[in-house]
Structure formats: C-alpha cells, structure tokens
Motif scaffolding. Sequence first.
Motif, PDB file in Angstrom:
ATOM      1  N   ILE A  23     -43.382   3.290  39.328  1.00 57.08           N
ATOM      2  CA  ILE A  23     -42.904   3.899  38.085  1.00 57.08           C
ATOM      3  C   ILE A  23     -43.738   5.150  37.848  1.00 57.08           C
ATOM      4  O   ILE A  23     -44.957   5.074  37.701  1.00 57.08           O
ATOM      5  N   ALA A  24     -43.076   6.300  37.836  1.00 59.99           N
ATOM      6  CA  ALA A  24     -43.732   7.582  37.598  1.00 59.99           C
ATOM      7  C   ALA A  24     -43.395   8.024  36.180  1.00 59.99           C
ATOM      8  O   ALA A  24     -42.217   8.156  35.833  1.00 59.99           O
ATOM      9  N   VAL A  25     -44.420   8.254  35.359  1.00 66.08           N
ATOM     10  CA  VAL A  25     -44.225   8.590  33.945  1.00 66.08           C
ATOM     11  C   VAL A  25     -44.794   9.977  33.665  1.00 66.08           C
ATOM     12  O   VAL A  25     -46.016  10.158  33.645  1.00 66.08           O
ATOM     13  N   GLU A  26     -43.898  10.935  33.456  1.00 64.52           N
ATOM     14  CA  GLU A  26     -44.326  12.267  33.029  1.00 64.52           C
ATOM     15  C   GLU A  26     -44.551  12.252  31.520  1.00 64.52           C
ATOM     16  O   GLU A  26     -43.893  11.527  30.802  1.00 64.52           O
ATOM     17  N   SER A  72     -32.064  12.978  30.808  1.00 67.07           N
ATOM     18  CA  SER A  72     -31.652  11.582  30.982  1.00 67.07           C
ATOM     19  C   SER A  72     -32.767  10.608  30.602  1.00 67.07           C
ATOM     20  O   SER A  72     -32.519   9.421  30.456  1.00 67.07           O
ATOM     21  N   ILE A  73     -33.976  11.058  30.484  1.00 71.69           N
ATOM     22  CA  ILE A  73     -35.197  10.305  30.184  1.00 71.69           C
ATOM     23  C   ILE A  73     -35.671   9.486  31.381  1.00 71.69           C
ATOM     24  O   ILE A  73     -36.846   9.407  31.655  1.00 71.69           O
ATOM     25  N   VAL A  74     -34.744   8.858  32.115  1.00 71.21           N
ATOM     26  CA  VAL A  74     -35.144   8.052  33.270  1.00 71.21           C
ATOM     27  C   VAL A  74     -34.146   8.252  34.413  1.00 71.21           C
ATOM     28  O   VAL A  74     -32.936   8.304  34.198  1.00 71.21           O
ATOM     29  N   ASN A  75     -34.695   8.414  35.612  1.00 72.89           N
ATOM     30  CA  ASN A  75     -33.903   8.435  36.841  1.00 72.89           C
ATOM     31  C   ASN A  75     -34.419   7.321  37.735  1.00 72.89           C
ATOM     32  O   ASN A  75     -35.636   7.154  37.878  1.00 72.89           O
ATOM     33  N   VAL A  76     -33.495   6.572  38.334  1.00 71.38           N
ATOM     34  CA  VAL A  76     -33.867   5.479  39.226  1.00 71.38           C
ATOM     35  C   VAL A  76     -33.382   5.837  40.631  1.00 71.38           C
ATOM     36  O   VAL A  76     -32.220   6.179  40.825  1.00 71.38           O
ATOM     37  N   TYR A  77     -34.305   5.753  41.581  1.00 65.66           N
ATOM     38  CA  TYR A  77     -34.001   6.067  42.979  1.00 65.66           C
ATOM     39  C   TYR A  77     -34.190   4.813  43.808  1.00 65.66           C
ATOM     40  O   TYR A  77     -35.261   4.194  43.762  1.00 65.66           O
ATOM     41  N   LYS A  78     -33.157   4.448  44.552  1.00 65.91           N
ATOM     42  CA  LYS A  78     -33.193   3.238  45.360  1.00 65.91           C
ATOM     43  C   LYS A  78     -33.875   3.507  46.693  1.00 65.91           C
ATOM     44  O   LYS A  78     -33.778   4.585  47.248  1.00 65.91           O
ATOM     45  N   ALA A 116     -47.194  11.153  29.946  1.00 66.41           N
ATOM     46  CA  ALA A 116     -47.738   9.827  29.626  1.00 66.41           C
ATOM     47  C   ALA A 116     -48.550   9.833  28.335  1.00 66.41           C
ATOM     48  O   ALA A 116     -48.642   8.804  27.661  1.00 66.41           O
ATOM     49  N   GLU A 117     -49.114  10.968  27.976  1.00 65.92           N
ATOM     50  CA  GLU A 117     -49.908  11.035  26.748  1.00 65.92           C
ATOM     51  C   GLU A 117     -49.080  10.679  25.508  1.00 65.92           C
ATOM     52  O   GLU A 117     -49.635  10.247  24.497  1.00 65.92           O
ATOM     53  N   ASN A 118     -47.764  10.815  25.596  1.00 68.65           N
ATOM     54  CA  ASN A 118     -46.905  10.493  24.449  1.00 68.65           C
ATOM     55  C   ASN A 118     -46.723   8.993  24.241  1.00 68.65           C
ATOM     56  O   ASN A 118     -46.274   8.583  23.171  1.00 68.65           O
ATOM     57  N   ILE A 119     -47.058   8.195  25.261  1.00 66.40           N
ATOM     58  CA  ILE A 119     -46.894   6.732  25.152  1.00 66.40           C
ATOM     59  C   ILE A 119     -48.162   6.001  25.566  1.00 66.40           C
ATOM     60  O   ILE A 119     -48.116   4.832  25.931  1.00 66.40           O
ATOM     61  N   GLU A 120     -49.279   6.670  25.507  1.00 67.38           N
ATOM     62  CA  GLU A 120     -50.561   6.139  25.997  1.00 67.38           C
ATOM     63  C   GLU A 120     -50.817   4.693  25.564  1.00 67.38           C
ATOM     64  O   GLU A 120     -51.212   3.852  26.365  1.00 67.38           O
ATOM     65  N   GLN A 121     -50.576   4.384  24.301  1.00 64.25           N
ATOM     66  CA  GLN A 121     -50.892   3.049  23.789  1.00 64.25           C
ATOM     67  C   GLN A 121     -49.983   1.962  24.357  1.00 64.25           C
ATOM     68  O   GLN A 121     -50.291   0.777  24.231  1.00 64.25           O
ATOM     69  N   PHE A 122     -48.901   2.328  25.020  1.00 64.50           N
ATOM     70  CA  PHE A 122     -47.969   1.342  25.583  1.00 64.50           C
ATOM     71  C   PHE A 122     -48.082   1.208  27.101  1.00 64.50           C
ATOM     72  O   PHE A 122     -47.385   0.399  27.704  1.00 64.50           O
ATOM     73  N   LEU A 123     -48.946   1.993  27.710  1.00 64.54           N
ATOM     74  CA  LEU A 123     -49.092   1.955  29.168  1.00 64.54           C
ATOM     75  C   LEU A 123     -49.909   0.743  29.593  1.00 64.54           C
ATOM     76  O   LEU A 123     -50.882   0.384  28.925  1.00 64.54           O
ATOM     77  N   MET A 180     -41.254  11.403  29.288  1.00 59.08           N
ATOM     78  CA  MET A 180     -41.505  10.945  27.930  1.00 59.08           C
ATOM     79  C   MET A 180     -41.763  12.090  26.951  1.00 59.08           C
ATOM     80  O   MET A 180     -42.268  11.866  25.855  1.00 59.08           O
ATOM     81  N   TYR A 181     -41.372  13.299  27.324  1.00 57.39           N
ATOM     82  CA  TYR A 181     -41.652  14.476  26.497  1.00 57.39           C
ATOM     83  C   TYR A 181     -41.100  14.324  25.079  1.00 57.39           C
ATOM     84  O   TYR A 181     -41.755  14.694  24.111  1.00 57.39           O
TER      85      TYR A 181
END
Length: 163
Positions: A120-123, A80-86, A125-132, A96-97
Amino acid sequence: MASTFLSGRRLRDIIDAMKKFVANNLEDTLILAENIGKKLKNKKKLIAFYGGLGAGKTAFVRGLSKGLEITSPISSPTFSIVNVYKGQTPLIHFDMYRITGEEDLESTGFFDYLSENAIIAVEWAENIEQFLPKDRVNIKITKENEDKRIFEIEDLNGENFRN
C-alpha cells in the motif's frame, strides 16, 4: 544513463541500510524504487510518502511497481483517491491530498485495504498520520532542484528488506 553510484554492491548497501539516498535524476529515482519493490515482492507493507507537490512520490511508485512486476501503467490517484494494480503482489496506491479527517478516510476504503496482502503506497501521508499503522516504511522526499531528490527512508518496524 544510470549513475555509477547505483551499481553493484553500493546500491545494495544503500537499500539495506535504508537511511538516505540522493537521486540525481529521474532514472536514479526509478532504479532505487524498483530495487525496493523487488525486496518487497510477496510481502505486505504500507509505504507512507511525505513530500510537496512535484517531489516525485508518483514517480517513485512507478519504479516500485516495476520491481513488483506490475505491468499496468501507473498514474497518480489524485482524483480517484485510490488506484489498485493487480499482480503477484498487488499495489494499492492512495493520494490523501484532499483527505481531511477520519470520515473522508473511511470513504476511500483505506481501512479495508489494510487487511489485504499487498503493498500500500500512500501519498500525502501527513494528512492521515494518526491513522497509519505503526508497521510501515516512511519515505520523505525533498526536492533539491528540478532533477535532484533526497530520499530519507525509515522502516518503523526495524526491518532492512534483506531477503
């Protein structure tokens, strides 16, 4: 059974120092993550996870969610790429694999979620380092063996999560 290493003052010292933590088993990982979740409750923070397959990123997020008092079951957002928990402090969990560039990242809603008052938990993260964002917590997980993990935790904003 929790290791005695995790009891009382010693655990507070480890979390406050935010340097290195050795988890000898899954329970140690969950306890560490839960305590960090408690420190982050009612705050806005991005946590960037670094570590290979099976390192324990999703397990850590499970413990984190418990500390945030989120009662929904936590699952890996691999497909799903993203899960949101209330919750009182929402948890937004990214994987972000399979993200390979800015266009892919944009399609996940990542940039929109950055304005949310949430954790916000990002697994991967190395794949999007420049956008963090610069204000984040980096957690590098090294899998020593089937049970043991080493967590290197660094808050790039210099905070130590003291209440």
